[in-house]
Motif scaffolding. Structure first.
Motif, PDB file in Angstrom:
ATOM      1  N   THR A 101      43.228  -3.452 -60.312  1.00  0.00           N
ATOM      2  CA  THR A 101      42.875  -4.847 -60.594  1.00  0.00           C
ATOM      3  C   THR A 101      43.989  -5.779 -60.129  1.00  0.00           C
ATOM      4  N   GLY A 102      43.596  -6.873 -59.495  1.00  0.00           N
ATOM      5  CA  GLY A 102      44.553  -7.872 -59.061  1.00  0.00           C
ATOM      6  C   GLY A 102      45.049  -7.669 -57.643  1.00  0.00           C
ATOM      7  N   GLU A 103      44.862  -6.475 -57.117  1.00  0.00           N
ATOM      8  CA  GLU A 103      45.220  -6.237 -55.728  1.00  0.00           C
ATOM      9  C   GLU A 103      44.092  -6.771 -54.843  1.00  0.00           C
ATOM     10  N   HIS A 104      44.238  -6.641 -53.549  1.00  0.00           N
ATOM     11  CA  HIS A 104      43.206  -7.074 -52.606  1.00  0.00           C
ATOM     12  C   HIS A 104      42.830  -5.917 -51.696  1.00  0.00           C
ATOM     13  N   VAL A 105      41.541  -5.764 -51.450  1.00  0.00           N
ATOM     14  CA  VAL A 105      41.029  -4.788 -50.496  1.00  0.00           C
ATOM     15  C   VAL A 105      40.159  -5.559 -49.510  1.00  0.00           C
TER      16      VAL A 105
END
Length: 146
Positions: free
Chosen positions: A54-58
């Motif tokens: 959660t909170g990361e970017h893909v």
């Protein structure tokens, strides 16, 4: 009864604009990573969901902890979880007001499918949209007019 006919699956894919992908991975070797890229390339807006990242970017999109956080209409929830865990994702999809759930290749949960259908959602099991889109000749989605 889950959708199995080419016509029904093609209609679902043509009517879909937004996809929440539950079980996204940030590792390029994982199938969910490639499927998200394929869906985006076809014009779908994809909301990645995975509480572990959660909170990361893909692929440029913020990763959500759960479907309820997204706050935008979800047409289709694509589930990259094992068959048993898919039930929780289906329940989240129902609560979030999604229109359909799609359980990936190898993912079959009849009880969850029945709950989804009883709530009015369309269901696909044991298939992959990244395979079905080219197989069925689904044209890329046109960007929404602004």
């Amino acid at each position: 009864m889950p959708l199995t006919s080419d016509a029904d699956i093609a209609r679902l894919l043509r009517d879909t604009r937004t996809v929440a992908l539950v079980g996204i991975s940030d590792r390029p070797t994982r199938p969910s990573y490639g499927v998200m890229r394929t869906l985006q390339a076809h014009g779908y807006r994809v909301f990645p969901v995975n509480p572990q990242i959660t909170g990361e970017h893909v692929h440029g999109e913020y990763v959500w902890r759960e479907l309820a956080q997204i706050g935008e209409p979800i047409d289709l929830v694509d589930i990259f979880r094992n068959s048993e865990a898919a039930g929780d994702a289906v329940d989240e999809a129902i609560a979030a007001g999604a229109k359909a759930v799609w359980m990936q290749l190898g993912v079959v949960n009849e009880a969850a499918a029945a709950r989804a259908e009883a709530a009015g959602l369309k269901v696909v099991m044991d298939r992959c949209p990244a395979i079905e889109i080219p197989r069925l000749g689904i044209e890329p989605i046109e960007p929404a007019a602004t």
